[in-house]
Design a protein around this motif. Structure first.
Motif, PDB file in Angstrom:
ATOM      1  N   UNK A  93     -37.013 -36.110   1.690  1.00  0.00           N
ATOM      2  CA  UNK A  93     -37.329 -35.579   0.363  1.00  0.00           C
ATOM      3  C   UNK A  93     -38.385 -34.488   0.433  1.00  0.00           C
ATOM      4  N   UNK A  94     -39.472 -34.750   1.142  1.00  0.00           N
ATOM      5  CA  UNK A  94     -40.569 -33.788   1.181  1.00  0.00           C
ATOM      6  C   UNK A  94     -40.183 -32.500   1.895  1.00  0.00           C
ATOM      7  N   UNK A  95     -39.384 -32.591   2.951  1.00  0.00           N
ATOM      8  CA  UNK A  95     -38.949 -31.365   3.622  1.00  0.00           C
ATOM      9  C   UNK A  95     -37.942 -30.596   2.776  1.00  0.00           C
ATOM     10  N   UNK A  96     -37.095 -31.305   2.031  1.00  0.00           N
ATOM     11  CA  UNK A  96     -36.165 -30.611   1.133  1.00  0.00           C
ATOM     12  C   UNK A  96     -36.924 -29.875   0.035  1.00  0.00           C
ATOM     13  N   UNK A  97     -37.958 -30.510  -0.503  1.00  0.00           N
ATOM     14  CA  UNK A  97     -38.788 -29.850  -1.511  1.00  0.00           C
ATOM     15  C   UNK A  97     -39.506 -28.643  -0.910  1.00  0.00           C
ATOM     16  N   UNK A 106     -41.225 -21.339   8.852  1.00  0.00           N
ATOM     17  CA  UNK A 106     -42.508 -21.876   8.406  1.00  0.00           C
ATOM     18  C   UNK A 106     -42.468 -23.405   8.344  1.00  0.00           C
ATOM     19  N   UNK A 107     -41.359 -23.939   7.874  1.00  0.00           N
ATOM     20  CA  UNK A 107     -41.238 -25.394   7.765  1.00  0.00           C
ATOM     21  C   UNK A 107     -41.232 -26.068   9.126  1.00  0.00           C
ATOM     22  N   UNK A 108     -40.853 -25.331  10.164  1.00  0.00           N
ATOM     23  CA  UNK A 108     -40.843 -25.902  11.511  1.00  0.00           C
ATOM     24  C   UNK A 108     -42.246 -26.243  11.991  1.00  0.00           C
ATOM     25  N   UNK A 109     -43.277 -25.773  11.286  1.00  0.00           N
ATOM     26  CA  UNK A 109     -44.655 -26.122  11.643  1.00  0.00           C
ATOM     27  C   UNK A 109     -44.823 -27.634  11.669  1.00  0.00           C
ATOM     28  N   UNK A 110     -44.219 -28.320  10.733  1.00  0.00           N
ATOM     29  CA  UNK A 110     -44.380 -29.772  10.664  1.00  0.00           C
ATOM     30  C   UNK A 110     -43.816 -30.435  11.907  1.00  0.00           C
ATOM     31  N   UNK A 111     -42.758 -29.876  12.467  1.00  0.00           N
ATOM     32  CA  UNK A 111     -42.187 -30.444  13.674  1.00  0.00           C
ATOM     33  C   UNK A 111     -43.097 -30.171  14.866  1.00  0.00           C
ATOM     34  N   UNK A 112     -43.779 -29.024  14.859  1.00  0.00           N
ATOM     35  CA  UNK A 112     -44.691 -28.715  15.949  1.00  0.00           C
ATOM     36  C   UNK A 112     -45.814 -29.722  16.069  1.00  0.00           C
ATOM     37  N   UNK A 113     -46.297 -30.221  14.959  1.00  0.00           N
ATOM     38  CA  UNK A 113     -47.394 -31.189  14.989  1.00  0.00           C
ATOM     39  C   UNK A 113     -46.909 -32.632  15.039  1.00  0.00           C
ATOM     40  N   UNK A 114     -45.624 -32.862  14.841  1.00  0.00           N
ATOM     41  CA  UNK A 114     -45.104 -34.224  14.763  1.00  0.00           C
ATOM     42  C   UNK A 114     -45.276 -35.027  16.049  1.00  0.00           C
ATOM     43  N   UNK A 115     -45.007 -34.470  17.244  1.00  0.00           N
ATOM     44  CA  UNK A 115     -45.195 -35.279  18.459  1.00  0.00           C
ATOM     45  C   UNK A 115     -46.616 -35.791  18.620  1.00  0.00           C
ATOM     46  N   UNK A 116     -47.588 -34.946  18.331  1.00  0.00           N
ATOM     47  CA  UNK A 116     -48.980 -35.368  18.452  1.00  0.00           C
ATOM     48  C   UNK A 116     -49.302 -36.467  17.450  1.00  0.00           C
ATOM     49  N   UNK A 117     -48.807 -36.313  16.216  1.00  0.00           N
ATOM     50  CA  UNK A 117     -49.041 -37.335  15.197  1.00  0.00           C
ATOM     51  C   UNK A 117     -48.355 -38.645  15.562  1.00  0.00           C
ATOM     52  N   UNK A 160     -45.228 -25.112  -0.230  1.00  0.00           N
ATOM     53  CA  UNK A 160     -44.604 -26.290   0.380  1.00  0.00           C
ATOM     54  C   UNK A 160     -45.444 -26.937   1.453  1.00  0.00           C
ATOM     55  N   UNK A 161     -46.614 -26.383   1.760  1.00  0.00           N
ATOM     56  CA  UNK A 161     -47.427 -26.922   2.851  1.00  0.00           C
ATOM     57  C   UNK A 161     -47.858 -28.369   2.614  1.00  0.00           C
ATOM     58  N   UNK A 162     -48.201 -28.717   1.382  1.00  0.00           N
ATOM     59  CA  UNK A 162     -48.591 -30.100   1.090  1.00  0.00           C
ATOM     60  C   UNK A 162     -47.424 -31.053   1.301  1.00  0.00           C
ATOM     61  N   UNK A 163     -46.219 -30.599   0.916  1.00  0.00           N
ATOM     62  CA  UNK A 163     -45.034 -31.421   1.162  1.00  0.00           C
ATOM     63  C   UNK A 163     -44.837 -31.628   2.664  1.00  0.00           C
ATOM     64  N   UNK A 164     -45.014 -30.554   3.438  1.00  0.00           N
ATOM     65  CA  UNK A 164     -44.825 -30.645   4.880  1.00  0.00           C
ATOM     66  C   UNK A 164     -45.850 -31.565   5.524  1.00  0.00           C
ATOM     67  N   UNK A 165     -47.085 -31.505   5.059  1.00  0.00           N
ATOM     68  CA  UNK A 165     -48.127 -32.363   5.618  1.00  0.00           C
ATOM     69  C   UNK A 165     -47.823 -33.836   5.329  1.00  0.00           C
ATOM     70  N   UNK A 166     -47.400 -34.114   4.100  1.00  0.00           N
ATOM     71  CA  UNK A 166     -47.020 -35.486   3.767  1.00  0.00           C
ATOM     72  C   UNK A 166     -45.832 -35.958   4.575  1.00  0.00           C
ATOM     73  N   UNK A 167     -44.846 -35.073   4.760  1.00  0.00           N
ATOM     74  CA  UNK A 167     -43.667 -35.416   5.553  1.00  0.00           C
ATOM     75  C   UNK A 167     -44.054 -35.733   6.992  1.00  0.00           C
ATOM     76  N   UNK A 168     -44.988 -34.962   7.524  1.00  0.00           N
ATOM     77  CA  UNK A 168     -45.460 -35.176   8.897  1.00  0.00           C
ATOM     78  C   UNK A 168     -46.012 -36.579   9.075  1.00  0.00           C
ATOM     79  N   UNK A 169     -46.883 -37.007   8.177  1.00  0.00           N
ATOM     80  CA  UNK A 169     -47.513 -38.317   8.296  1.00  0.00           C
ATOM     81  C   UNK A 169     -46.489 -39.446   8.163  1.00  0.00           C
TER      82      UNK A 169
END
Length: 300
Positions: A93-97, A106-117, A160-169
């Motif tokens: 949902x958050x990535x679609x938003x 730009x949305x791929x940023x969330x994937x870049x930080x996902x392994x570390x998280x 969409x950055x807030x959506x991406x950050x929430x999606x990451x977590x």
């Protein structure tokens, strides 16, 4: 060949299979953002999230019933609900938003930080302490990937950055918990029961969203939706959780460092975005980081 040599060879072969499965999952996940962009051309973000979850849930339910798989033990349901909330509901949902206002790059940023998280969440859940070399390579890979994707979007934050950050977590929690559960049950059981558990929510989302969001089921939009449901939401997770069960959540998560670059490649081929000249340099750096994290040892 001694018994010890045979055991060592067997472990290496098993780890190789686990790495291959995790790699195949990352390739399948790398198409998720372009597929979501396609689906959003014909459906709203809430509809996309609900429909992909319902289709995946029905597919999983049919397999579970056909094979007469018993219900998981009560001790596993809290973890399955975390997977459902993070990987079936929250992240989609958050990535679609986010993709309504952010580009694929730009949305791929969330994937870049996902392994570390994911590694951080897993370490907190399991009590394992990755080595300094592991964290150093993981952090370097994440920074390189994030810097590359930010460069692709000119470094300008979007709504969409807030959506991406929430999606990451949420996704990191779902990945880590799913990897833990995959040590106690087959990986396809984990994602199957998760999408089935989410069915009441995804079905309700569809019922509420369809009357309010526009629907234009073009061939491209339907193709994107089918891919999200069958591969991104189901088949990819089967390989992903199995791979994590074999080689560990921490190491498997670092293979995903390559996902943003693969996503950008698919964005070029499927959406027509222009690839930055810095892509080969970043790709080599990320591959090097993955190699280091695969060799780094962890200790309890």
């Amino acid at each position: 060949m001694t018994v010890q040599d045979s055991a060592t060879l067997g472990r290496r072969e098993t780890n190789s299979r686990g790495t291959l499965l995790a790699g195949l999952a990352v390739v399948s996940f790398s198409v998720s953002f372009p597929a979501t962009a396609w689906a959003l051309e014909g459906f709203g973000p809430w509809t996309v999230t609900g429909v992909r979850g319902v289709l995946a849930g029905l597919l999983a339910a049919a397999m579970l019933l056909a094979l007469r798989i018993p219900l998981p033990g009560r001790q596993h349901w809290p973890g399955l609900l975390v997977v459902a909330g993070g990987c079936v509901l929250g992240f989609p949902l958050l990535t679609a938003l986010a993709l309504q206002t952010s580009s694929t790059a730009h949305s791929a940023v969330v994937i870049g930080a996902l392994p570390l998280a994911t590694a951080a969440v897993s370490a907190a859940l399991t009590g394992k302490r990755p080595s300094g070399l592991f964290w150093g390579a993981a952090l370097l890979g994440a920074v390189a990937t994030v810097a590359f994707t930010l460069h692709r979007s000119d470094g300008t934050p979007t709504t969409g950055d807030l959506f991406l950050f929430g999606a990451l977590l949420l996704c990191a929690a779902g990945y880590a918990e799913g990897g833990r559960l995959a040590r106690h049950m087959p990986g396809w059981h984990v994602i199957s029961w998760a999408v089935v558990a989410a069915l009441p929510c995804t079905a309700l989302t569809v019922l509420l969203a369809l009357p309010w969001e526009p629907v234009h089921p073009t061939a491209k939009a339907v193709t994107g939706m089918v891919y999200l449901a069958a591969v991104s939401q189901f088949a990819g997770f089967i390989a992903w959780y199995r791979g994590m069960a074999v080689i560990g959540v921490l190491r498997a998560s670092q293979i995903q460092l390559a996902q943003p670059l693969l996503t950008l490649l698919w964005a070029v081929l499927l959406i027509g975005e222009t690839l930055s000249p810095s892509a080969p340099v970043t790709a080599l750096l990320v591959v090097g980081c993955i190699a280091v994290t695969q060799r780094a040892r962890t200790h309890a």
